[in-house]
Design a protein around this motif. Sequence first.
Motif, PDB file in Angstrom:
ATOM      1  N   GLU A  46      -4.126  15.751   0.710  1.00 46.04           N
ATOM      2  CA  GLU A  46      -4.331  14.487   0.007  1.00 46.04           C
ATOM      3  C   GLU A  46      -3.437  13.380   0.598  1.00 46.04           C
ATOM      4  O   GLU A  46      -3.899  12.278   0.880  1.00 46.04           O
ATOM      5  CB  GLU A  46      -4.030  14.654  -1.485  1.00 46.04           C
ATOM      6  CG  GLU A  46      -4.271  13.402  -2.303  1.00 46.04           C
ATOM      7  CD  GLU A  46      -3.970  13.606  -3.779  1.00 46.04           C
ATOM      8  OE1 GLU A  46      -3.638  12.604  -4.420  1.00 46.04           O
ATOM      9  OE2 GLU A  46      -4.063  14.752  -4.272  1.00 46.04           O
ATOM     10  N   ALA A  47      -2.150  13.682   0.815  1.00 45.30           N
ATOM     11  CA  ALA A  47      -1.213  12.696   1.355  1.00 45.30           C
ATOM     12  C   ALA A  47      -1.576  12.323   2.786  1.00 45.30           C
ATOM     13  O   ALA A  47      -1.594  11.140   3.145  1.00 45.30           O
ATOM     14  CB  ALA A  47       0.214  13.230   1.289  1.00 45.30           C
TER      15      ALA A  47
ATOM     16  N   SER B  12       1.089   4.004  -3.171  1.00 42.63           N
ATOM     17  CA  SER B  12       0.710   5.400  -2.919  1.00 42.63           C
ATOM     18  C   SER B  12       1.514   6.372  -3.785  1.00 42.63           C
ATOM     19  O   SER B  12       1.073   7.478  -4.045  1.00 42.63           O
ATOM     20  CB  SER B  12       0.916   5.763  -1.447  1.00 42.63           C
ATOM     21  OG  SER B  12       2.304   5.926  -1.161  1.00 42.63           O
TER      22      SER B  12
ATOM     23  N   GLY C 103      -6.341   7.338   6.129  1.00 43.88           N
ATOM     24  CA  GLY C 103      -7.154   6.231   5.633  1.00 43.88           C
ATOM     25  C   GLY C 103      -6.557   4.877   6.014  1.00 43.88           C
ATOM     26  O   GLY C 103      -7.281   3.920   6.308  1.00 43.88           O
ATOM     27  N   LEU C 104      -5.207   4.780   6.003  1.00 44.07           N
ATOM     28  CA  LEU C 104      -4.551   3.546   6.454  1.00 44.07           C
ATOM     29  C   LEU C 104      -4.859   3.283   7.922  1.00 44.07           C
ATOM     30  O   LEU C 104      -5.149   2.149   8.312  1.00 44.07           O
ATOM     31  CB  LEU C 104      -3.028   3.645   6.292  1.00 44.07           C
ATOM     32  CG  LEU C 104      -2.422   3.456   4.921  1.00 44.07           C
ATOM     33  CD1 LEU C 104      -0.904   3.575   5.010  1.00 44.07           C
ATOM     34  CD2 LEU C 104      -2.804   2.133   4.312  1.00 44.07           C
TER      35      LEU C 104
ATOM     36  N   LEU D 203       3.943   8.030  -2.892  1.00 41.75           N
ATOM     37  CA  LEU D 203       4.313   9.173  -2.068  1.00 41.75           C
ATOM     38  C   LEU D 203       5.769   9.042  -1.620  1.00 41.75           C
ATOM     39  O   LEU D 203       6.350   7.956  -1.660  1.00 41.75           O
ATOM     40  CB  LEU D 203       3.391   9.266  -0.847  1.00 41.75           C
ATOM     41  CG  LEU D 203       1.934   9.588  -1.155  1.00 41.75           C
ATOM     42  CD1 LEU D 203       1.054   9.371   0.072  1.00 41.75           C
ATOM     43  CD2 LEU D 203       1.793  11.006  -1.677  1.00 41.75           C
TER      44      LEU D 203
ATOM     45  N   GLU E 168       0.832  -1.211   0.000  1.00 39.87           N
ATOM     46  CA  GLU E 168       0.000   0.000   0.000  1.00 39.87           C
ATOM     47  C   GLU E 168       0.866   1.260   0.000  1.00 39.87           C
ATOM     48  O   GLU E 168       0.546   2.240  -0.673  1.00 39.87           O
ATOM     49  CB  GLU E 168      -0.938   0.000   1.214  1.00 39.87           C
ATOM     50  CG  GLU E 168      -2.028  -1.049   1.132  1.00 39.87           C
ATOM     51  CD  GLU E 168      -2.978  -0.972   2.313  1.00 39.87           C
ATOM     52  OE1 GLU E 168      -3.776  -0.018   2.369  1.00 39.87           O
ATOM     53  OE2 GLU E 168      -2.907  -1.881   3.176  1.00 39.87           O
TER      54      GLU E 168
ATOM     55  N   TRP F 154      -4.526  10.118   2.780  1.00 38.12           N
ATOM     56  CA  TRP F 154      -4.168   8.743   2.425  1.00 38.12           C
ATOM     57  C   TRP F 154      -3.675   7.998   3.673  1.00 38.12           C
ATOM     58  O   TRP F 154      -4.123   6.887   3.960  1.00 38.12           O
ATOM     59  CB  TRP F 154      -3.089   8.733   1.333  1.00 38.12           C
ATOM     60  CG  TRP F 154      -2.537   7.361   1.103  1.00 38.12           C
ATOM     61  CD1 TRP F 154      -3.076   6.377   0.327  1.00 38.12           C
ATOM     62  CD2 TRP F 154      -1.366   6.802   1.706  1.00 38.12           C
ATOM     63  NE1 TRP F 154      -2.304   5.240   0.412  1.00 38.12           N
ATOM     64  CE2 TRP F 154      -1.251   5.474   1.246  1.00 38.12           C
ATOM     65  CE3 TRP F 154      -0.405   7.298   2.585  1.00 38.12           C
ATOM     66  CZ2 TRP F 154      -0.204   4.646   1.638  1.00 38.12           C
ATOM     67  CZ3 TRP F 154       0.631   6.469   2.979  1.00 38.12           C
ATOM     68  CH2 TRP F 154       0.727   5.160   2.495  1.00 38.12           C
TER      69      TRP F 154
END
Length: 188
Positions: free
Chosen positions: A170-171, A80, A177-178, A82, A76, A174
């Motif tokens: 946004e990052a 990403s 969300g994890l 990132l 994941e 993310w």
Amino acid sequence: MMKTALFTFIGAILSPSVEAFHTGFKSINSGVASGLSIPRTPSVGVKSLYNPTPLSSSSSDDNGEISFTAESILDEFHQSNLTFRIVVIGNGAILETTSKLGPTSKSSISPKSGERLLTFASEDKSFEFHVKVDQVCKIAFVATKRRVARFLTENGTPICSLILMDSSDEAEGWFDGLVEKHGNEVLM
């Protein structure tokens, strides 16, 4: 031994369950330790063991609860795209660098130790990050001012930390969300 390990592994590949897949890896792993040779370059049309597509990112335990593997969670992070501050803590040294996890990601079995590895590498392979995924027993997510994932051994010794470097909404969303998906701690 070699035939048994091979048949177990083939059965695991054909099986839809993650547990069976990992059982196959353990059989291959024990076969490697006993001298079973696994080709690095598969024949044409044969899927490589060194870059398997995960059958699932999670599995169910006996209680019906979903459990996640270190490999699936690291995937994941890779997906990403990132940038992370990667901190690896070893005996007598600490290595820090800032990089995306990839673009290359592949699973393999160490020819020296027989351990499963997940490798992230830059295109030119000037940077490689290898994680011994079976040694990861706990992942702790910290989402305060910084977003950090700590990968720990069974006795709580740090293996590495991934610190999200991007502070965009946004990052951070993310990463949050994890935490929402996995909770603050994931036990393997």
